[in-house]
Every structure is written in C-alpha cells, then in structure tokens.
Design a protein around this motif. Structure first.
Motif, PDB file in Angstrom:
ATOM      1  N   LEU A   1     -13.507  11.832  29.220  1.00 55.43           N
ATOM      2  CA  LEU A   1     -13.897  12.161  27.852  1.00 55.43           C
ATOM      3  C   LEU A   1     -15.415  12.075  27.742  1.00 55.43           C
ATOM      4  O   LEU A   1     -16.021  11.085  28.151  1.00 55.43           O
ATOM      5  CB  LEU A   1     -13.236  11.184  26.879  1.00 55.43           C
TER       6      LEU A   1
ATOM      7  N   ALA B   1      -6.847  25.539  29.192  1.00 54.73           N
ATOM      8  CA  ALA B   1      -6.900  24.912  27.876  1.00 54.73           C
ATOM      9  C   ALA B   1      -5.520  24.985  27.238  1.00 54.73           C
ATOM     10  O   ALA B   1      -4.708  25.846  27.597  1.00 54.73           O
ATOM     11  CB  ALA B   1      -7.936  25.609  27.000  1.00 54.73           C
TER      12      ALA B   1
ATOM     13  N   PRO C   1     -16.924  21.567  23.205  1.00 54.99           N
ATOM     14  CA  PRO C   1     -15.472  21.385  23.030  1.00 54.99           C
ATOM     15  C   PRO C   1     -14.656  22.524  23.643  1.00 54.99           C
ATOM     16  O   PRO C   1     -13.505  22.298  24.050  1.00 54.99           O
ATOM     17  CB  PRO C   1     -15.314  21.336  21.511  1.00 54.99           C
TER      18      PRO C   1
ATOM     19  N   ASP D   1     -14.965  23.696  26.431  1.00 56.76           N
ATOM     20  CA  ASP D   1     -14.766  23.416  27.852  1.00 56.76           C
ATOM     21  C   ASP D   1     -13.591  22.471  28.095  1.00 56.76           C
ATOM     22  O   ASP D   1     -13.256  22.188  29.257  1.00 56.76           O
ATOM     23  CB  ASP D   1     -16.032  22.796  28.450  1.00 56.76           C
ATOM     24  N   THR D   2     -12.988  22.009  27.040  1.00 58.23           N
ATOM     25  CA  THR D   2     -11.851  21.093  27.170  1.00 58.23           C
ATOM     26  C   THR D   2     -10.684  21.769  27.868  1.00 58.23           C
ATOM     27  O   THR D   2     -10.366  22.927  27.585  1.00 58.23           O
ATOM     28  CB  THR D   2     -11.413  20.599  25.784  1.00 58.23           C
TER      29      THR D   2
ATOM     30  N   GLN E   1      -8.145  16.043  33.784  1.00 54.70           N
ATOM     31  CA  GLN E   1      -8.384  16.370  32.373  1.00 54.70           C
ATOM     32  C   GLN E   1      -9.853  16.177  32.017  1.00 54.70           C
ATOM     33  O   GLN E   1     -10.452  15.141  32.327  1.00 54.70           O
ATOM     34  CB  GLN E   1      -7.521  15.481  31.474  1.00 54.70           C
TER      35      GLN E   1
ATOM     36  N   THR F   1     -12.086  16.370  28.525  1.00 56.74           N
ATOM     37  CA  THR F   1     -12.049  16.470  27.067  1.00 56.74           C
ATOM     38  C   THR F   1     -13.456  16.293  26.524  1.00 56.74           C
ATOM     39  O   THR F   1     -14.117  15.292  26.824  1.00 56.74           O
ATOM     40  CB  THR F   1     -11.128  15.396  26.459  1.00 56.74           C
ATOM     41  N   VAL F   2     -13.897  17.274  25.751  1.00 55.61           N
ATOM     42  CA  VAL F   2     -15.234  17.240  25.153  1.00 55.61           C
ATOM     43  C   VAL F   2     -15.074  17.117  23.646  1.00 55.61           C
ATOM     44  O   VAL F   2     -14.477  17.983  23.005  1.00 55.61           O
ATOM     45  CB  VAL F   2     -16.038  18.487  25.519  1.00 55.61           C
ATOM     46  N   SER F   3     -15.591  16.040  23.119  1.00 61.54           N
ATOM     47  CA  SER F   3     -15.486  15.805  21.679  1.00 61.54           C
ATOM     48  C   SER F   3     -16.705  16.365  20.960  1.00 61.54           C
ATOM     49  O   SER F   3     -17.814  16.373  21.490  1.00 61.54           O
ATOM     50  CB  SER F   3     -15.356  14.314  21.397  1.00 61.54           C
TER      51      SER F   3
END
Length: 117
Positions: A11, A40, A87, A89-90, A112, A114-116
C-alpha cells in the motif's frame, strides 16, 4: 518446472514509489522475454512492461516515463520500478515469462499494489 516469485507489492500513497521483484527459478536467458502485467478489479489483465533477453523494453502508454523494467541476470530477477503512482495503478501485478519457440508462458502468483488517493 519454472517458478516465478513476485515480491514488493503493498500500500502506498499517490505520488509514491514501489519496486516489484520477480525471481525466476532458472536463468533469465531461458526466456525470450519477461514482463509485468496487471489486473485491476473488474478489468482484463494488461501488459505494463516487458523486456527481451537482449534488453529491449516496451511499456504501456499509461506508465511510460513513470515505470522502469530492468533485469539482473546474475540474480535471475526482473524488477519493475514504479514512480509517481496513482490510484489507477492499483491492481494485482503478475510476472510473466515467455519461451517463444516452445510456445510456453509462465506466470507468477501475483502481488497486490494498492495506491491510495
């Protein structure tokens, strides 16, 4: 039996960086090309970046200038340096290896990212 083991996902906040690694169970010169794909949620798996045994690279338009694929032949490892993450790129990132003449494709288990926002 070929094994590809990915690591480095996680993350991260938008604008951050991650480096993914893909360790192969045999010499990278066994493969005509290696690459990274991502999937995705609700979307098809897509090519992110690839590198040939000769070192030629290609990238998806969406990651050009932000991601860099590289290989360390001595370590049998391919890397994906991801900068300026967004995001979009998540997804789950998969390592891929191809033996063109034998028509064989190999996949890792995925990691995984995850980009917030």
């Amino acid at each position: 039996q070929v094994q590809l083991v990915e690591s480095g996902g996680g993350l991260v906040e938008a604008g951050g960086s991650l480096r993914l690694s893909c360790a192969a169970s045999r010499t990278l010169f066994s493969f005509n090309s290696m690459g990274w794909y991502r999937q995705a949620p609700g979307k098809q798996r897509e090519l992110v970046a690839a590198i040939t045994s000769g070192g030629s690279t290609n990238y998806a338009d969406s990651v050009m200038g932000r991601f860099t694929i590289s290989r360390d032949n001595a370590k049998n490892t391919v890397y994906l340096q991801m900068n300026s993450l967004s995001p979009e790129d998540t997804g789950v990132y998969y390592c891929h290896a191809e033996m063109t003449l034998l028509r064989r494709n190999y996949w890792g288990q995925g990691t995984q990212v995850t980009v917030s926002s």
